[in-house]
Write a protein that holds these residues in place. Structure first.
Motif, PDB file in Angstrom:
ATOM      1  N   ILE A  31      89.348  38.537  68.610  1.00  0.00           N
ATOM      2  CA  ILE A  31      89.527  39.822  69.294  1.00  0.00           C
ATOM      3  C   ILE A  31      90.161  39.656  70.680  1.00  0.00           C
ATOM      4  O   ILE A  31      91.098  40.363  71.048  1.00  0.00           O
ATOM      5  CB  ILE A  31      88.166  40.578  69.344  1.00  0.00           C
ATOM      6  CG1 ILE A  31      87.804  41.046  67.924  1.00  0.00           C
ATOM      7  CG2 ILE A  31      88.211  41.749  70.315  1.00  0.00           C
ATOM      8  CD1 ILE A  31      86.469  41.763  67.785  1.00  0.00           C
ATOM      9  N   PHE A 137      86.390  49.382  70.102  1.00  0.00           N
ATOM     10  CA  PHE A 137      87.603  48.614  69.770  1.00  0.00           C
ATOM     11  C   PHE A 137      88.644  48.714  70.886  1.00  0.00           C
ATOM     12  O   PHE A 137      89.717  48.154  70.788  1.00  0.00           O
ATOM     13  CB  PHE A 137      88.196  49.040  68.423  1.00  0.00           C
ATOM     14  CG  PHE A 137      88.625  50.481  68.337  1.00  0.00           C
ATOM     15  CD1 PHE A 137      89.832  50.902  68.867  1.00  0.00           C
ATOM     16  CD2 PHE A 137      87.824  51.421  67.712  1.00  0.00           C
ATOM     17  CE1 PHE A 137      90.240  52.223  68.789  1.00  0.00           C
ATOM     18  CE2 PHE A 137      88.213  52.748  67.617  1.00  0.00           C
ATOM     19  CZ  PHE A 137      89.426  53.158  68.164  1.00  0.00           C
ATOM     20  N   SER A 149      93.455  47.432  72.930  1.00  0.00           N
ATOM     21  CA  SER A 149      92.566  47.545  71.775  1.00  0.00           C
ATOM     22  C   SER A 149      92.886  46.430  70.796  1.00  0.00           C
ATOM     23  O   SER A 149      93.920  45.773  70.924  1.00  0.00           O
ATOM     24  CB  SER A 149      92.790  48.886  71.072  1.00  0.00           C
ATOM     25  OG  SER A 149      93.927  48.811  70.225  1.00  0.00           O
ATOM     26  N   GLY A 167      83.866  53.137  65.386  1.00  0.00           N
ATOM     27  CA  GLY A 167      84.904  52.147  65.624  1.00  0.00           C
ATOM     28  C   GLY A 167      85.838  51.995  64.445  1.00  0.00           C
ATOM     29  O   GLY A 167      87.051  52.173  64.561  1.00  0.00           O
ATOM     30  N   ILE A 171      89.807  53.043  64.270  1.00  0.00           N
ATOM     31  CA  ILE A 171      90.901  52.091  64.023  1.00  0.00           C
ATOM     32  C   ILE A 171      91.696  52.520  62.792  1.00  0.00           C
ATOM     33  O   ILE A 171      92.927  52.538  62.801  1.00  0.00           O
ATOM     34  CB  ILE A 171      90.344  50.662  63.811  1.00  0.00           C
ATOM     35  CG1 ILE A 171      89.897  50.090  65.151  1.00  0.00           C
ATOM     36  CG2 ILE A 171      91.370  49.778  63.149  1.00  0.00           C
ATOM     37  CD1 ILE A 171      89.743  48.587  65.174  1.00  0.00           C
TER      38      ILE A 171
END
Ligand code: ACO
Length: 461
Positions: A31, A137, A149, A167, A171
Motif C-alpha cells: 500500500i 483507502f 489513495s 472502503g 474503491i
C-alpha cells in the motif's frame, strides 16, 4: 470550529503544497508503495516526501527517516504503517506542524481497538491536526491532481464529490465511474470517521467551487443532529445525495458487523434526510444517475415537463414514471400543439408525450426540440428515441447538442436512446457535451425527478 474554519483547514487536505507518505514502501503492490506511485502518476504538482527509516529512495524520490527530517512545510501526511506505530508517527507529524493526516491503517475501532483510536484522535487534537480515517483507502481531489489513495489512478475530473464510508465499495466505484465516464471532483474514504466526518466534508465541499454535487455512501452517523443542521444549510446551495445502507433489519445487522456503525431506525433516517433536503438513493446506480443530472443541468424554472419521442411505448413508460416520481407533465395548450404538428405526420400526436412517430427524422426532432426549448411554458424536456433506420443516432445526437447549446434559455434536458451500438455511441457523445443520458426512460425520469426535488427544496421553484 466554525464552518469557515473547518473549510479553511481542510483546504490543506485537498490542496496541499506538500504531501508526506509515512510508511512509503520499497516494494511494488504494498500500500505504501502504491500511494506514492499514484501521487506521481496522477501528476500531483506539489512536493512528495516518502518517509521510511530503512529506505534511501522510493520511485526516484529521496526518502526521509522521519517526517521531522523533511525540509519545509508539510500540509498532508498519509500514514501507512501498522496500527501500533501510528501514535508515534502521528506525534512527529504534530511536532512538524502538519495540518492534516490521512490514516490508512486498519486495526482501530472497527476491530474493537477503541482505546487506540481514541489515543490517535487525542494526539491529533493536541497538535491542532485534522485526521481522516483511520481504516481508509485515501483521498483524491482531481483539480489539484492529488491521488493519495491506493485506488484506481485514472479518476476522471468532474464536479461530483464522492464520499464513502465503505472502503472496498468506494474503491470499486472509483473504477466504475471511470468505465462509465463519470467525472468526479473528489473521492474521500471516510473509514471509521474518528475525527473528520460527513458533516465536516459537507462544509468543505459546500464552499468548494469545483464541486456541484455531494454524493455519500453512508452506513451510520455519530452526530445525527449536527449532520442534519449542516445538511439543511448545504442542500440550499448544492444537492446532497445519500445512499444509506442498512435499510432492512438484516441489512442493519450487516452494517453493525461491517463498520461498527449503528444503522439506527431507517424511518428516522428517511425523515431526517427529507427534512434536511438530502436526496436519498436506494442504489449506487440511482445515486450516480441523479448526480450526473444534478451536476450538469440548470435548475428548472417551473414544474412543467414535456416528453418528446418517436416511440409511443417509451413515451407511455416515461409518462408512468413521471407520475410515480413526481414530475408534472405540461397540459398542452392548443397553440403549442399546433406548433408541434409541424414536425410530425398527420398520424402523430402533439399531446404530451409529443409523439413524432417512428418516421421522425433528425430535422423533425430538431424542430420539436427547439420549439420546446423556446417556449416559456415548457420548463424541462425528456427526450426519448428508439433507434430506427430512418435516423442515424449519432447525427440525431449532433442535432440535439446543437439545439441545446444554441438555446437562449438553459433548461434541464434528460435523454434516453433505446437501441444498439450506434445509440450507445450517440449517448456517450451527448454525455460528453453535458447532456445526461440514460439507458431506460424510467432512469431518465428518475434523474429529472431528483433535479425537481432539489429545485423545490432550494427554492428555485
Ligand atoms: N515510519 C515510516 N515507515 C516505517 C516505519 C516508521 N516508523 N516503520 C516501518 N516503516 C516502513 C516499513 O519498513 C515498510 O517499508 P518497506 O516495505 O520498504 O520495508 C513500510 O513502512 C510499511 O510497513 P510494513 O510493516 O511493511 O506494513 P505493511 O505495508 O505490511 O502494512 C498497513 C501497513 C498497510 C498500514 C497495514 O497495517 C494495514 O493497516 N492494512 C490495511 C489497510 C486498509 O485496508 N485500509 C482500509 C482501506 S479500505 C478497504 O477496505 C479497501
Amino acid at each position: 470550529m466554525s464552518s469557515s474554519e473547518v473549510a479553511k483547514q481542510l483546504e490543506y487536505l485537498f490542496k496541499p503544497e506538500a504531501v508526506a507518505v509515512i510508511g512509503a514502501s520499497r516494494k511494488p503492490k504494498k500500500i505504501g508503495y502504491e500511494i506514492v506511485r499514484n501521487l506521481l502518476e496522477y501528476e500531483y504538482q506539489g512536493k512528495i516526501y516518502p518517509v521510511n527509516p530503512k529506505a534511501e529512495e522510493i520511485l526516484g524520490l529521496k526518502c526521509y527517516k522521519s517526517i521531522l527530517d523533511v525540509p519545509g512545510r508539510v500540509d498532508l501526511a498519509v500514514i501507512s504503517v501498522p496500527a501500533k506505530l501510528v501514535p508515534v508517527v502521528l506525534k512527529e507529524c504534530g511536532e512538524k506542524g502538519v495540518k492534516n493526516v490521512a490514516v490508512i491503517s486498519s486495526g482501530f475501532g472497527e476491530v474493537g481497538n477503541v482505546e487506540l483510536e481514541k489515543e490517535i484522535v487525542d494526539i491529533a487534537r493536541k497538535y491542532g491536526m485534522r485526521l481522516l480515517g483511520p481504516n481508509i483507502f485515501g483521498l483524491v481531489y482531481t483539480p489539484t491532481r492529488l491521488n493519495a489513495s491506493f485506488g484506481p489512478r485514472d479518476v476522471l475530473p468532474g464536479n461530483i464529490a464522492f464520499l464513502s464510508q465503505s472502503g472496498a465499495l468506494g474503491i470499486a466505484l472509483m473504477g466504475w465511474t471511470i468505465l462509465e465516464g463519470i467525472g468526479l471532483s473528489a473521492v474521500v474514504s471516510l473509514g471509521n470517521k474518528a475525527d473528520i466526518d460527513d458533516a465536516d466534508l459537507l462544509e468543505y465541499f459546500n464552499a468548494d467551487p469545483n464541486t456541484r454535487v455531494i454524493l455519500i455512501y453512508m452506513e451510520g452517523i455519530k452526530d445525527g443532529r449536527r449532520f442534519m443542521d449542516i445538511a439543511k444549510k448545504v442542500s440550499k446551495n448544492k444537492p446532497i445525495i445519500v445512499i444509506k445502507a442498512g435499510r432492512s433489519e438484516k441489512g442493519a445487522k450487516a452494517v453493525a458487523s461491517h463498520t461498527g456503525s449503528l444503522a439506527g431506525s431507517d424511518v428516522i433516517y428517511s425523515v431526517a434526510f427529507r427534512q434536511s433536503g438530502v436526496l436519498r438513493a436506494i442504489s449506487f446506480e440511482e445515486a450516480f444517475d441523479w448526480a450526473r443530472a444534478l451536476s450538469k443541468l440548470p435548475p428548472p424554472k417551473g414544474e412543467n415537463a414535456i416528453i418528446l419521442t418517436n416511440g409511443g411505448g417509451v413515451g407511455v413508460l416515461a409518462t408512468d414514471a413521471c407520475e410515480e416520481y413526481g414530475v408534472k407533465l405540461l397540459d398542452m395548450p392548443e397553440d403549442l400543439m399546433e406548433a408541434f404538428r409541424k414536425y410530425m405526420p398527420p398520424f402523430g400526436s402533439p399531446k404530451n408525450p409529443v409523439d413524432l412517430t417512428g418516421q421522425a427524422s433528425e430535422e423533425a426532432y430538431r424542430g420539436a426540440f427547439e420549439e420546446a426549448l423556446r417556449d416559456p411554458r415548457v420548463h424541462s424536456v425528456i427526450l426519448l428515441y428508439c433507434e430506427t433506420i430512418i435516423t442515424d443516432p449519432v447525427l440525431l445526437a449532433d442535432v440535439i447538442i446543437d439545439a441545446y447549446h444554441n438555446a437562449k434559455e438553459k433548461k434541464p434536458v434528460v435523454v434516453n436512446f433505446v437501441g444498439g451500438e450506434a445509440s450507445d455511441k450517440a449517448m456517450r457523445k451527448l454525455e460528453r457535451e453535458g447532456i445526461p443520458t440514460y439507458p431506460t426512460p424510467e432512469r431518465a425520469v428518475s434523474a429529472l425527478a431528483a433535479v425537481y426535488r432539489w429545485a423545490r427544496y432550494s427554492g428555485h421553484i
